[in-house]
Design a protein around this motif. Structure first.
Motif, PDB file in Angstrom:
ATOM      1  N   LEU A  34       0.809  -1.212   0.000  1.00  0.00           N
ATOM      2  CA  LEU A  34       0.000   0.000   0.000  1.00  0.00           C
ATOM      3  C   LEU A  34       0.845   1.267   0.000  1.00  0.00           C
ATOM      4  CD1 LEU A  34      -2.846  -1.074   2.443  1.00  0.00           C
ATOM      5  CD2 LEU A  34      -2.806  -1.175  -0.048  1.00  0.00           C
ATOM      6  N   VAL A  35       2.156   1.140  -0.156  1.00  0.00           N
ATOM      7  CA  VAL A  35       3.039   2.303  -0.254  1.00  0.00           C
ATOM      8  C   VAL A  35       3.252   2.626  -1.729  1.00  0.00           C
ATOM      9  CG1 VAL A  35       5.383   3.136   0.147  1.00  0.00           C
ATOM     10  CG2 VAL A  35       4.180   1.882   1.943  1.00  0.00           C
ATOM     11  N   PRO A  36       3.092   3.895  -2.129  1.00  0.00           N
ATOM     12  CA  PRO A  36       3.252   4.218  -3.555  1.00  0.00           C
ATOM     13  C   PRO A  36       4.667   3.946  -4.041  1.00  0.00           C
ATOM     14  CG  PRO A  36       3.053   6.219  -2.238  1.00  0.00           C
ATOM     15  CD  PRO A  36       2.725   5.080  -1.336  1.00  0.00           C
ATOM     16  N   ARG A  37       4.767   3.465  -5.252  1.00  0.00           N
ATOM     17  CA  ARG A  37       6.055   3.160  -5.852  1.00  0.00           C
ATOM     18  C   ARG A  37       6.016   3.564  -7.319  1.00  0.00           C
ATOM     19  NH1 ARG A  37       3.317  -1.722  -5.114  1.00  0.00           N
ATOM     20  NH2 ARG A  37       2.906  -2.913  -7.038  1.00  0.00           N
TER      21      ARG A  37
ATOM     22  N   VAL B 171       2.835   5.102 -11.497  1.00  0.00           N
ATOM     23  CA  VAL B 171       2.924   5.474 -10.084  1.00  0.00           C
ATOM     24  C   VAL B 171       1.709   4.883  -9.388  1.00  0.00           C
ATOM     25  CG1 VAL B 171       3.075   7.357  -8.427  1.00  0.00           C
ATOM     26  CG2 VAL B 171       4.071   7.627 -10.709  1.00  0.00           C
ATOM     27  N   GLY B 172       1.936   4.112  -8.330  1.00  0.00           N
ATOM     28  CA  GLY B 172       0.805   3.535  -7.625  1.00  0.00           C
ATOM     29  C   GLY B 172       1.221   2.519  -6.597  1.00  0.00           C
ATOM     30  N   ASP B 173       0.247   1.724  -6.163  1.00  0.00           N
ATOM     31  CA  ASP B 173       0.511   0.639  -5.224  1.00  0.00           C
ATOM     32  C   ASP B 173      -0.132  -0.625  -5.774  1.00  0.00           C
ATOM     33  OD1 ASP B 173      -2.214   0.978  -4.736  1.00  0.00           O
ATOM     34  OD2 ASP B 173      -1.926   1.920  -2.769  1.00  0.00           O
ATOM     35  N   ASP B 174      -0.460  -1.565  -4.912  1.00  0.00           N
ATOM     36  CA  ASP B 174      -1.017  -2.821  -5.395  1.00  0.00           C
ATOM     37  C   ASP B 174      -2.490  -2.716  -5.771  1.00  0.00           C
ATOM     38  OD1 ASP B 174       1.405  -4.001  -5.096  1.00  0.00           O
ATOM     39  OD2 ASP B 174       0.826  -5.422  -3.528  1.00  0.00           O
TER      40      ASP B 174
ATOM     41  N   LEU C 276      -6.864   1.680 -12.866  1.00  0.00           N
ATOM     42  CA  LEU C 276      -6.093   2.728 -13.516  1.00  0.00           C
ATOM     43  C   LEU C 276      -6.813   4.053 -13.300  1.00  0.00           C
ATOM     44  CD1 LEU C 276      -3.710   3.645 -15.176  1.00  0.00           C
ATOM     45  CD2 LEU C 276      -4.934   2.979 -17.259  1.00  0.00           C
ATOM     46  N   VAL C 277      -6.190   4.925 -12.499  1.00  0.00           N
ATOM     47  CA  VAL C 277      -6.814   6.182 -12.094  1.00  0.00           C
ATOM     48  C   VAL C 277      -6.888   7.157 -13.263  1.00  0.00           C
ATOM     49  CG1 VAL C 277      -6.536   8.188 -10.574  1.00  0.00           C
ATOM     50  CG2 VAL C 277      -6.074   5.878  -9.712  1.00  0.00           C
ATOM     51  N   ALA C 278      -5.809   7.257 -14.037  1.00  0.00           N
ATOM     52  CA  ALA C 278      -5.760   8.202 -15.155  1.00  0.00           C
ATOM     53  C   ALA C 278      -4.588   7.870 -16.058  1.00  0.00           C
ATOM     54  CB  ALA C 278      -5.633   9.641 -14.647  1.00  0.00           C
TER      55      ALA C 278
ATOM     56  N   THR D 295      -3.804  12.688  -7.377  1.00  0.00           N
ATOM     57  CA  THR D 295      -3.486  11.809  -6.254  1.00  0.00           C
ATOM     58  C   THR D 295      -3.685  10.360  -6.658  1.00  0.00           C
ATOM     59  OG1 THR D 295      -4.168  13.506  -4.671  1.00  0.00           O
ATOM     60  CG2 THR D 295      -4.008  11.262  -3.853  1.00  0.00           C
ATOM     61  N   VAL D 296      -2.703   9.535  -6.334  1.00  0.00           N
ATOM     62  CA  VAL D 296      -2.800   8.093  -6.565  1.00  0.00           C
ATOM     63  C   VAL D 296      -2.063   7.386  -5.438  1.00  0.00           C
ATOM     64  CG1 VAL D 296      -0.753   8.083  -8.081  1.00  0.00           C
ATOM     65  CG2 VAL D 296      -2.414   6.212  -8.212  1.00  0.00           C
ATOM     66  N   ALA D 297      -2.707   6.403  -4.847  1.00  0.00           N
ATOM     67  CA  ALA D 297      -2.097   5.595  -3.788  1.00  0.00           C
ATOM     68  C   ALA D 297      -1.525   6.461  -2.662  1.00  0.00           C
ATOM     69  CB  ALA D 297      -1.012   4.697  -4.374  1.00  0.00           C
ATOM     70  N   GLY D 298      -2.175   7.588  -2.404  1.00  0.00           N
ATOM     71  CA  GLY D 298      -1.728   8.485  -1.352  1.00  0.00           C
ATOM     72  C   GLY D 298      -0.609   9.431  -1.748  1.00  0.00           C
TER      73      GLY D 298
END
Length: 213
Positions: A5-8, A34-37, A61-63, A118-121
């Motif tokens: 859950l940490v963005p990578r 950019v994101g998490d699981d 996929l957010v965007a 914003t994605v994955a915090g």
């Protein structure tokens, strides 16, 4: 084990052609995720919707964010959007370039200077950096220590300005005023080629101006 859950930041290289002003060149493009699981954002859907969709996997996929609208950075964006339901985001000043590649399909949402995604915090701030193209943007993610520079800034200097819709003094202003003011340790993840840092590039500004790309 990494925290799911940490963005990578993930990296994919795709290959195809860059076409403009009647010329065509084979290029390798960096696609950044950019994101998490659970969710992810794609920066520059280049050339291969299948490969990018495979990298996204089962995540939401957010965007699909376009740093600019040269065909090699957007050619797979509509296909990826159709497969995933994600919106395509582009600065409106690059719409004329977009229409050269996708005359019958508009981007879904505009990008604006100062906008926060914003994605994955993780928060990414849109920086309008014209010069390589009128609507070129970079995405700054301070919590990740990273700038996604598209074709505005590379390892070794500014993006090309010798073709239509580009302007060398403008890209220099963008780099000087918007990018080189960021912390020196900021990693610059580019649209093509190797990453660099703000601190590595900043001392060379006067050389670039003298060369007058």
């Amino acid at each position: 084990m990494p925290n799911p859950l940490v963005p990578r930041i993930e990296h994919l290289v795709t290959s195809g052609s860059f076409d403009l002003d009647g010329g065509s060149w084979q290029v390798d493009n960096n696609v950044w995720l950019v994101g998490d699981d659970s969710e992810v954002l794609v920066i520059d859907a280049a050339h291969d919707a299948d490969a990018i969709a495979a990298a996204v996997g089962a995540r939401r996929l957010v965007a699909i964010v376009c740093t600019h609208a040269h065909n090699d950075h957007i050619d797979a964006a509509p296909a990826l959007a159709e497969r995933t339901g994600a919106p395509v985001l582009l600065h409106p000043d690059d719409l004329p370039l977009w229409k050269q590649t996708h005359p019958d399909r508009d981007p879904d949402q505009p990008l604006t200077d100062g906008q926060r995604l914003t994605v994955a915090g993780a928060e990414l701030t849109v920086l309008h950096t014209p010069g390589h193209s009128p609507g070129a943007v970079c995405l700054y993610a301070p919590a990740l220590g990273t700038l996604f520079s598209g074709d505005t800034l590379f390892c070794g200097g500014p993006g090309a300005t010798g073709r239509s819709y580009s302007h060398f003094p403008t890209i220099i202003d963008s780099i000087r005023d918007r990018l080189l003011t960021l912390p020196p340790g900021t990693v610059v993840r580019t649209g093509h080629g190797d990453p660099t840092t703000i601190g590595a590039e900043a001392p060379h500004l006067d050389e670039w101006i003298a060369r007058g790309h």
